[in-house]
Each structure stands twice: as structure tokens, then as C-alpha cells.
Scaffold this motif. Structure first.
Motif, short mmCIF file in Angstrom:
data_model
loop_
_atom_site.label_atom_id
_atom_site.label_comp_id
_atom_site.label_asym_id
_atom_site.label_seq_id
_atom_site.Cartn_x
_atom_site.Cartn_y
_atom_site.Cartn_z
N PRO A 24 33.40 39.85 29.14
CA PRO A 24 32.24 39.11 29.64
C PRO A 24 31.71 38.13 28.58
O PRO A 24 31.61 38.47 27.41
N LYS A 44 34.02 33.99 32.24
CA LYS A 44 33.71 35.30 32.80
C LYS A 44 32.27 35.63 32.46
O LYS A 44 31.89 35.69 31.29
N GLY A 45 31.47 35.81 33.48
CA GLY A 45 30.05 36.08 33.31
C GLY A 45 29.76 37.50 32.87
O GLY A 45 30.66 38.34 32.81
N PRO A 46 28.50 37.78 32.57
CA PRO A 46 28.12 39.10 32.06
C PRO A 46 28.39 40.24 33.06
O PRO A 46 28.59 41.38 32.67
N SER A 47 28.40 39.93 34.35
CA SER A 47 28.66 40.95 35.36
C SER A 47 30.14 41.05 35.73
O SER A 47 30.50 41.78 36.64
N GLY A 48 30.97 40.26 35.07
CA GLY A 48 32.41 40.29 35.34
C GLY A 48 32.89 39.25 36.34
O GLY A 48 34.08 39.17 36.61
N GLU A 49 31.97 38.44 36.88
CA GLU A 49 32.39 37.40 37.83
C GLU A 49 33.06 36.26 37.06
O GLU A 49 32.64 35.91 35.97
#
Length: 79
Positions: A24, A44-49
Motif C-alpha cells: 500500500p 496501490k492505495g492504503p486499502s489495497g485498491e
């Protein structure tokens, strides 16, 4: 080309075409068809997106994709 880069404290990883190995917060340069189809830039964002940052435009070389993501990081840090 190195598989791992850092620019202004942000991590950039060269991958074989999958973002699943990115942590992330990391940016990725993804090889499309082993690089023959070009290179894509993702984050890749902090939430995994995972978000593709270059839309449908693909870069011909990993160096061009790396230059793009470095410019993008500079823009983000200038806010």
C-alpha cells in the motif's frame, strides 16, 4: 533498469505485470505482455485498491514510465 526506485520518499517498483506484489502506497510500473505491449503506471492505495494512472496510454519503455511517475510525484508533493 533497477526493479526498485525511490523518488521524494515515495516507492516505485518495476513489476512483471501484476500489482499484487505492491505494498500500500507504492507506485508500480507494470510490463504489458512482458513489456512488448508497453508499460502501465499504477498506484496501490492504503486499502489495497489499485488505480491505473496513465488511463489507456501506455509507455514504450520503462524509463518513460518512470519519468512520468516521478513527475506525478513532484506534482503531488507540490500541493
Amino acid at each position: 533498469m533497477q526493479r526498485f526506485h525511490t523518488h521524494l520518499g515515495r516507492d516505485i517498483r518495476l513489476t512483471s505485470g501484476s500489482a499484487r506484489d505492491l505494498a500500500p502506497g507504492e507506485f508500480g510500473l507494470l510490463a504489458i505482455d512482458g513489456g512488448a505491449g508497453g508499460w502501465s503506471v499504477v498506484h496501490k492505495g492504503p486499502s489495497g485498491e489499485v488505480m491505473e494512472l496513465n488511463n489507456e496510454m501506455h509507455f514504450e519503455t520503462p524509463e518513460a514510465a518512470l519519468a512520468f511517475v516521478k513527475e506525478l510525484i513532484e506534482l503531488l508533493d507540490s500541493r
